[in-house]
Write an enzyme that holds these catalytic residues in place. Structure first.
Site, PDB file in Angstrom:
ATOM      1  CD1 TRP A   1      -2.209  -2.217   1.623  1.00  6.69           C
ATOM      2  CD2 TRP A   1      -3.068  -1.049  -0.084  1.00  6.69           C
ATOM      3  NE1 TRP A   1      -3.265  -2.936   1.094  1.00  6.69           N
ATOM      4  CE2 TRP A   1      -3.809  -2.245   0.062  1.00  6.69           C
ATOM      5  CE3 TRP A   1      -3.424  -0.154  -1.098  1.00  6.69           C
ATOM      6  CZ2 TRP A   1      -4.885  -2.562  -0.775  1.00  6.69           C
ATOM      7  CZ3 TRP A   1      -4.490  -0.471  -1.931  1.00  6.69           C
ATOM      8  CH2 TRP A   1      -5.206  -1.666  -1.766  1.00  6.69           C
TER       9      TRP A   1
ATOM     10  CE  LYS B   1      -8.429  -2.113   4.966  1.00  4.14           C
ATOM     11  NZ  LYS B   1      -8.556  -3.364   4.283  1.00  4.14           N
TER      12      LYS B   1
ATOM     13  CG  ASP C   1      -2.889   4.023   4.280  1.00  2.00           C
ATOM     14  OD1 ASP C   1      -3.909   3.877   4.981  1.00  2.00           O
ATOM     15  OD2 ASP C   1      -2.675   3.369   3.237  1.00  2.00           O
TER      16      ASP C   1
END
Ligand code: PMP
Length: 382
Positions: free
Chosen positions: A120, A214, A190
């Protein structure tokens, strides 16, 4: 039992609670049962609105209450003061990969530093490169992103527009133990896959973003926590398209356009669940650590039957990634796990093997079941 009932049938069959599996999906992921039950109870009519949250205007007083309460609960959980603003946005974390450099880098003579600890972080860097100058501060590619940089491996350039990290790499299962100290340089994080899983030292951050699916809510809502003053630096961001400009979202208190209302409502319920039922982020973190340790102990004590992807010091408490001897055994592991109600354990294709995502809402019993299954499987196949 069918989940699909004719729309005109008043006796819609609802799946029994005991049919819920232990869902180890990386996201969208398991949500706290009390939150789902609350949403179910309020679905047809929210408070005195006489209509569902799904049906009421984002300008209504009922939605205002939902929005302000969600913000207050998050601020309480994270210890956020007035310097920071909490925004609810759409477009997922992927849009943040672009919005961050558009707002903080585009048109500037400075460059942004990216720490690449997994898939990511790389994607975030790729998007930033479209908007301005980027330098990579550290890249874990040579060891397949199985570790984090040591403190002495990170050198920050005082003239950076910001430094970007990924606090938890969902695919590889590596997680920063604490925030790196970037001094005066705004730290951008992030936090998609560990937001609300542990306390943060909030004043270390310039900006933090997390897609909700999540730990914090359903897919479709993305949280951004931003220290307002970091926007003053970059004047060229004034010419950005409205939706892509953080200032518009701040000025309109997340109502620049119709926000993901139901998602925000669920984020509020989840923040409340952590505060009132769990007892805050310290307690949440302790529960998460304890769950993760149950699985890492099996890996460590299995004499190589299970092989963890992340090095011990870099292990994630959210995504536990490991391999077995070969893909045939892994396939058998996944099939038998599924048969035991332990679902969505397949690792991401780039790492392979198994990934157990054990976010906030995964009950300890689910992790204990997986641990026991792993021991049984090792004994039968070892
Ligand atoms: N960053 C991380 C760490 C992620 O885990 C994900 C999603 N799995 C993303 C970014 C992308 O999020 P989205 O799909 O909401 O854009």
């Amino acid at each position: 039992m069918s989940l699909v009932a004719p729309l005109n049938n008043p006796s819609i069959e609802i799946q029994e609670m005991n049919e819920r599996v232990f869902n180890f999906s990386a996201g969208p992921a398991v949500l706290p049962l009390p939150v789902l039950e609350m949403a179910q109870a309020e679905l047809l009519s929210f408070s005195s609105a006489g209509a569902s949250v799904l049906e009421i205007s984002h300008r209504s007083s009922h939605f205002q209450e939902i929005l302000q309460t969600a913000k207050q609960q998050l601020a309480r959980l994270l210890g956020i003061d007035d310097q920071y603003r909490i925004l609810f946005m759409q477009g997922g974390s992927r849009l943040q990969f672009s919005m961050v450099p558009m707002n903080l880098l585009q048109g500037s003579s400075r460059s942004a530093g990216y720490v690449l600890t997994g898939s990511w972080g790389r994607k975030a860097r790729d998007e930033a490169e479209r908007e301005g100058k980027v330098h990579v501060l550290w890249d874990g590619q040579s060891t397949r992103y199985d570790r984090l940089p040591r403190d002495d491996q990170l050198e920050f350039n005082d003239d950076s527009a910001y430094v970007h990290i990924t606090s938890n790499e969902t695919i590889e299962g590596v997680q920063f133990g604490s925030e790196p100290d970037t001094g005066e340089i705004p730290l951008v994080c992030d936090a998609s896959s560990d937001f609300l899983s542990r306390p943060l030292t909030i004043n270390k951050y310039g900006l933090l973003y997390a897609c909700a699916q999540k730990n914090a809510g359903p897919a479709g809502v993305t949280l951004v926590v931003i220290r307002e003053d970091i926007l003053q630096e970059n004047q060229s961001s004034f010419s950005l398209p409205g939706y892509l400009n953080y200032r518009e979202h701040i000025n309109n208190d997340s109502l620049y356009n119709t926000p993901p209302t139901f998602g925000i409502y669920l984020v509020g319920l989840i923040a409340n669940w952590i505060l009132e039922e769990i007892g805050g982020l310290e307690k949440m973190a302790a529960l998460n650590q304890e769950k993760a340790q149950l699985l890492y102990d099996v890996i460590d004590q299995s004499e190589g039957f299970f092989h963890g992807h992340a090095t011990c010091e870099s292990r994630s408490s959210m995504n536990v990634t490991f391999r077995l001897a070969d893909s045939e055994v892994e396939k058998r592991f996944l099939e038998q796990a599924e048969g035991n109600g332990l679902c969505s354990l397949k690792g991401h294709r780039s790492v392979g093997g198994i990934r157990a995502s054990i976010y906030n809402a995964m009950p300890r019993e689910g992790v204990v079941s997986l641990r026991d299954f792993m021991w049984d499987f090792a004994q039968q196949n070892g």
